[in-house]
Design an enzyme around this catalytic site. Structure first.
Site, PDB file in Angstrom:
ATOM      1  N   LYS A  78     104.643  49.381  -7.991  1.00 52.92           N
ATOM      2  CA  LYS A  78     104.024  48.334  -7.189  1.00 52.92           C
ATOM      3  C   LYS A  78     103.651  47.154  -8.072  1.00 52.92           C
ATOM      4  CE  LYS A  78     102.709  51.184  -3.317  1.00 52.92           C
ATOM      5  NZ  LYS A  78     101.766  51.261  -2.171  1.00 52.92           N
ATOM      6  N   PHE A 161     107.554  49.976 -19.952  1.00 54.01           N
ATOM      7  CA  PHE A 161     106.143  50.357 -19.989  1.00 54.01           C
ATOM      8  C   PHE A 161     105.283  49.199 -20.479  1.00 54.01           C
ATOM      9  CE2 PHE A 161     108.018  51.495 -24.096  1.00 54.01           C
ATOM     10  CZ  PHE A 161     107.126  50.921 -24.992  1.00 54.01           C
ATOM     11  N   CYS A 178      99.104  48.642  -9.296  1.00 53.07           N
ATOM     12  CA  CYS A 178      99.959  49.799  -9.025  1.00 53.07           C
ATOM     13  C   CYS A 178      99.671  50.414  -7.664  1.00 53.07           C
ATOM     14  CB  CYS A 178      99.824  50.851 -10.134  1.00 53.07           C
ATOM     15  SG  CYS A 178     100.205  50.195 -11.771  1.00 53.07           S
TER      16      CYS A 178
END
Length: 228
Positions: A78, A161, A178
């Site tokens: 998200k 990441f 997220c």
């Protein structure tokens, strides 16, 4: 553990300093094209100027309420924030067949968990959620310190990441990071009580990611059952 990479040559690590998100996305695509054509696996390490990016599952109510621009991406997950003081890593890796994307994500998590432990911070996984977390205590819920969102195309990974080192955590207050409403966001600096810079952790992260992808760093059991 065995390597998850299809190549046996070492991963090429590139430290890029600060690079805007659009330029970094273009570089990822070019690097992925080169990898598919037989080039090396590559780990891009960098920081971004402040930017919000939205993965494919982002809901309208999770976006900034003040109309701050958001870059829509084709990664999983998200909405999140990137900016100064956050180490971003984009592993452009050719995966072995059969593809095991979950295992790839677990290896990235393991590398960040290992680096946090080297710095004196215990972190875990949260069941059902990707990323790396500081576990809940009596005063606070679990806090996310490392986010992961990837895409695999042509058996090659894109995106990657983000590890919060010494970033402005207030930037997360304008979004639902997220898509998670019952947990917080934190950084190495906030948790360790001293300034932990991107430069301090970048080489550690590069080494740990390469070790995890090649199977030298096995995926351990770091599960926590809930975030509250």
């Amino acid at each position: 553990m065995t390597s998850i990479r299809s190549a046996s040559t070492p991963v090429e690590v590139r430290r890029l300093g600060t690079l805007d998100y659009t330029s970094a996305w273009q570089l990822q695509r070019e690097t992925a094209d080169a990898r598919v054509a037989g080039g090396p696996d590559t780990l891009l390490l960098l920081e971004h100027p402040p930017v919000y990016t939205a993965g494919k599952r982002t809901e309208p109510h999770e976006r900034p309420l003040d109309g701050t621009p958001v870059v829509d991406t084709d990664r999983g997950g998200k909405i999140t924030w990137h900016g100064p003081g956050q180490l971003v890593g984009y592993p452009i890796i050719g995966l072995t067949e059969p593809l095991d994307v979950v295992n790839f994500v677990r290896r990235l998590e393991e590398s960040l968990i290992t680096v946090c432990a080297e710095l004196g911070l215990h972190t875990e996984r949260v069941e059902g959620r990707s990323g790396v977390w500081v576990p809940a205590d009596d005063l606070r819920p679990a806090r996310k310190i490392g986010a992961i969102g990837i895409r695999v195309s042509r058996a090659t990974t894109l995106h990657g990441f983000a590890l919060n080192c010494d970033c402005d955590l207030s930037a997360f207050s304008s979004i639902i990071p997220c898509g998670i409403t019952d947990a917080g966001v934190t950084s190495l600096t906030a948790e360790l009580g001293r300034r932990v810079t991107v430069d301090e952790v970048a080489d550690r992260v590069a080494a740990a990611v390469c070790d995890a992808l090649d199977g030298r760093l096995p995926v351990g059991h770091h599960e926590t059952l809930n975030v509250g």
